[in-house]
Enzyme design. Structure first.
Site, mmCIF file in Angstrom:
data_model
loop_
_atom_site.group_PDB
_atom_site.id
_atom_site.type_symbol
_atom_site.label_atom_id
_atom_site.label_comp_id
_atom_site.label_asym_id
_atom_site.label_seq_id
_atom_site.Cartn_x
_atom_site.Cartn_y
_atom_site.Cartn_z
ATOM 1 N N LYS A 187 0.649 -1.254 0.094
ATOM 2 C CA LYS A 187 -0.093 0.110 -0.090
ATOM 3 C C LYS A 187 0.686 1.241 -0.001
ATOM 4 O O LYS A 187 1.943 1.229 0.466
ATOM 5 C CB LYS A 187 -0.854 0.036 1.086
ATOM 6 C CG LYS A 187 -0.428 -0.461 2.583
ATOM 7 C CD LYS A 187 0.651 0.386 3.298
ATOM 8 C CE LYS A 187 0.789 1.700 3.325
ATOM 9 N NZ LYS A 187 1.814 2.279 3.989
ATOM 10 N N TYR A 234 -4.457 4.104 6.057
ATOM 11 C CA TYR A 234 -4.921 3.194 6.904
ATOM 12 C C TYR A 234 -6.312 3.691 7.621
ATOM 13 O O TYR A 234 -7.338 2.928 7.671
ATOM 14 C CB TYR A 234 -4.119 2.909 8.250
ATOM 15 C CG TYR A 234 -2.756 2.223 8.144
ATOM 16 C CD1 TYR A 234 -2.704 0.905 7.833
ATOM 17 C CD2 TYR A 234 -1.601 2.837 7.585
ATOM 18 C CE1 TYR A 234 -1.761 0.074 7.531
ATOM 19 C CE2 TYR A 234 -0.531 1.957 7.363
ATOM 20 C CZ TYR A 234 -0.871 0.551 7.312
ATOM 21 O OH TYR A 234 0.380 -0.273 6.954
HETATM 22 P P1 NAD Z 1 12.349 0.959 2.072
HETATM 23 O O1 NAD Z 1 13.209 2.288 1.607
HETATM 24 O O2 NAD Z 1 12.760 0.495 3.309
HETATM 25 O O3 NAD Z 1 12.638 0.051 1.010
HETATM 26 C C1 NAD Z 1 12.324 0.090 -0.589
HETATM 27 C C2 NAD Z 1 13.221 -0.732 -1.208
HETATM 28 O O4 NAD Z 1 13.058 -0.538 -2.484
HETATM 29 C C3 NAD Z 1 14.906 -0.651 -0.873
HETATM 30 O O5 NAD Z 1 15.450 -1.814 -1.034
HETATM 31 C C4 NAD Z 1 15.301 0.167 -2.081
HETATM 32 O O6 NAD Z 1 16.572 -0.361 -2.572
HETATM 33 C C5 NAD Z 1 14.301 -0.486 -3.166
HETATM 34 N N1 NAD Z 1 14.313 0.454 -4.579
HETATM 35 C C6 NAD Z 1 13.993 -0.148 -5.632
HETATM 36 N N2 NAD Z 1 14.285 0.871 -6.594
HETATM 37 C C7 NAD Z 1 14.008 2.115 -5.670
HETATM 38 C C8 NAD Z 1 14.265 3.649 -6.246
HETATM 39 N N3 NAD Z 1 14.177 4.015 -7.588
HETATM 40 N N4 NAD Z 1 14.181 4.383 -5.428
HETATM 41 C C9 NAD Z 1 14.219 4.053 -4.029
HETATM 42 N N5 NAD Z 1 14.469 2.705 -3.357
HETATM 43 C C10 NAD Z 1 14.019 1.702 -4.607
HETATM 44 O O7 NAD Z 1 10.804 1.327 2.065
HETATM 45 P P2 NAD Z 1 9.785 0.439 2.780
HETATM 46 O O8 NAD Z 1 9.400 0.776 4.122
HETATM 47 O O9 NAD Z 1 10.233 -0.908 2.944
HETATM 48 O O10 NAD Z 1 8.431 0.567 2.050
HETATM 49 C C11 NAD Z 1 8.450 0.129 0.668
HETATM 50 C C12 NAD Z 1 6.815 -0.149 0.305
HETATM 51 O O11 NAD Z 1 6.100 -0.919 1.423
HETATM 52 C C13 NAD Z 1 6.212 1.314 0.319
HETATM 53 O O12 NAD Z 1 5.269 1.113 -0.602
HETATM 54 C C14 NAD Z 1 5.483 1.352 1.798
HETATM 55 O O13 NAD Z 1 4.262 2.237 1.645
HETATM 56 C C15 NAD Z 1 5.013 0.035 1.934
HETATM 57 N N6 NAD Z 1 5.062 -0.372 3.605
HETATM 58 C C16 NAD Z 1 4.165 -1.144 3.931
HETATM 59 C C17 NAD Z 1 3.918 -1.313 5.226
HETATM 60 C C18 NAD Z 1 2.767 -2.014 5.908
HETATM 61 O O14 NAD Z 1 2.709 -2.356 7.024
HETATM 62 N N7 NAD Z 1 1.951 -2.767 4.987
HETATM 63 C C19 NAD Z 1 4.836 -0.996 6.233
HETATM 64 C C20 NAD Z 1 6.051 -0.297 5.582
HETATM 65 C C21 NAD Z 1 6.023 -0.132 4.253
#
Ligand code: NAD
Length: 367
Positions: free
Chosen positions: A134, A219
């Site tokens: 999401k 949320y």
């Molecule tokens: P994060 O920054 O920790 O991870 C993102 C990943 O994507 C990294 O490994 C990064 O290297 C990669 N990536 C690939 N292409 C990229 C680019 N062009 N720029 C930047 N990063 C790139 O982020 P996250 O917290 O893991 O969030 C990722 C997704 O998950 C988001 O959509 C966020 O909203 C969602 N999320 C959901 C929940 C939940 O509880 N459902 C919780 C946290 C995050």
């Protein structure tokens, strides 16, 4: 073969079971389907991808078998840690070859928001099912494209709505649908945390598509819909910015929004990146109320009603989510609260309306 099936056969109950009142649940178990495992590749090995991978270690029906990453060192670590074979490792250049890999069923995108749509289209074109984190996309137009491309390719599109499988949430929803709170006329959703590092992608409008609303406000939007069991018909919203340097143009810091529903129910919600301890749902009806705090964090979730606390075992949300998603994809199971692309799209239509209402100051009508 499952132990339950073995039990039924040993007890000579397979035929008898069909004539019993609980035949449906028994016959649903008495199948080879539950032996099948959903083989998952995670795309984007960041913080949430890691959380999902760890949670999947305890899954019965889902298994992490592949990765898609632009960082070779992360791929090496994940290969060792999760026993992922070379042939199931891709980067964003080689990713299209996944179409020739029969050992991967679904790609779970845990990448920044703006990448969900383009990657979803590639995954669907490769004939693999898609799970999107999401928000499913940056706006409803993108969401519609994702739904259409997955439909055309004949693959599932699911959204990582882990709360839709959480036991206390489901119990509150059950009680609401059963009328135990009477006519539910008010929902309050409070969603927020103080965001740190100003250089992170969550504060980059090109990658995040907005600010707190895209990340945490969704949320409250989603919660209002499943707690009330209705779709909003109007929206009003107000934006406040106290730090225009950190929250640049296109990145919302704080938005309050209100939604009206066909029954006459109203929702009043707050989405912010500038306050902690905001993770609360409150539902009030003519006969009772339900309160959840925390309501959408990683848990344990706490929930109580006018009759007392709701008790249920805490299971890591992503473990339940992935087992349930396996049942949806492999067995055609229908979850009580949907997690499909249409569900993700409904939230995006509301996000669009909230941004439009905050900008114009007008009441936006939906539907
Ligand atoms: P994060 O920054 O920790 O991870 C993102 C990943 O994507 C990294 O490994 C990064 O290297 C990669 N990536 C690939 N292409 C990229 C680019 N062009 N720029 C930047 N990063 C790139 O982020 P996250 O917290 O893991 O969030 C990722 C997704 O998950 C988001 O959509 C966020 O909203 C969602 N999320 C959901 C929940 C939940 O509880 N459902 C919780 C946290 C995050």
């Amino acid at each position: 073969m499952s132990t339950r099936r073995i039990f039924l056969q040993k007890a000579g109950l397979s035929t008898l079971a069909l004539s019993l009142p609980f035949a449906n649940s028994l016959s649903a178990m008495n199948t080879d389907k539950e032996d099948k495992v959903l083989r998952v590749a995670i795309m984007g090995l960041g913080s949430y991808g890691t959380r999902v991978a760890e949670a999947m270690k305890d899954c019965k029906r889902a298994k992490l078998v592949g990765v898609v990453s632009g960082t070779p060192s992360k791929v090496e670590t994940w290969k060792q840690k999760y026993g992922i074979p070379d042939k199931n490792c891709y980067n964003y250049e080689t990713f299209d070859q996944i179409k020739d890999n029969p050992d991967i069923d679904v790609v779970y995108m845990t990448t920044p928001n703006s990448l969900h749509k383009p990657h979803c289209l590639s995954i669907a074109a490769a004939g693999k099912h898609v799970i999107s984190e999401k928000p499913m996309a940056l706006n409803a137009a993108e969401g519609r494209e994702m739904v259409a491309s997955c439909k055309k390719a004949g693959v599932h599109l699911l959204v990582g709505y882990r709360m839709h499988f959480e036991a206390k949430t489901l119990e509150v929803v059950r009680q609401q649908r059963a009328g135990e709170f009477g006519k539910t006329l008010f929902f309050q959703g409070l969603s927020g945390f103080i965001i740190g590092d100003p250089t992170q992608w969550r504060l980059d409008p090109a990658l995040a598509g907005g600010g707190a609303m895209m990340d945490i406000g969704v949320y409250s939007i989603n919660g209002a819909r499943y707690m009330l069991g209705e779709e909003p018909t109007w929206i009003t919203a107000q934006e406040v910015k106290t730090d225009p340097v950190k929250f640049k143009e296109g990145v919302d810091e704080t938005i309050t929004f209100q939604m009206g529903f066909p029954s006459g129910a109203v929702a009043s919600c707050l989405s912010t990146y500038s306050l902690n301890n905001l993770d609360k749902f409150y539902l009030n009806g003519t006969k009772g109320f339900a309160e959840m705090q925390p309501s959408t964090g990683y848990g344990p979730i706490k929930a109580w009603t006018n009759k007392g606390p709701i008790e249920a075992e805490h299971i890591t949300h992503q473990t339940t989510q992935m087992d349930e998603m396996a049942a949806i994809i492999l067995d055609g199971k229908k979850p009580l609260i949907p997690v499909d692309g249409e569900e993700g799209l409904k939230d995006l239509v509301i996000v669009d309306a909230i941004y439009a209402a905050a900008k114009s100051g007008e009441k936006i009508k939906l539907g």
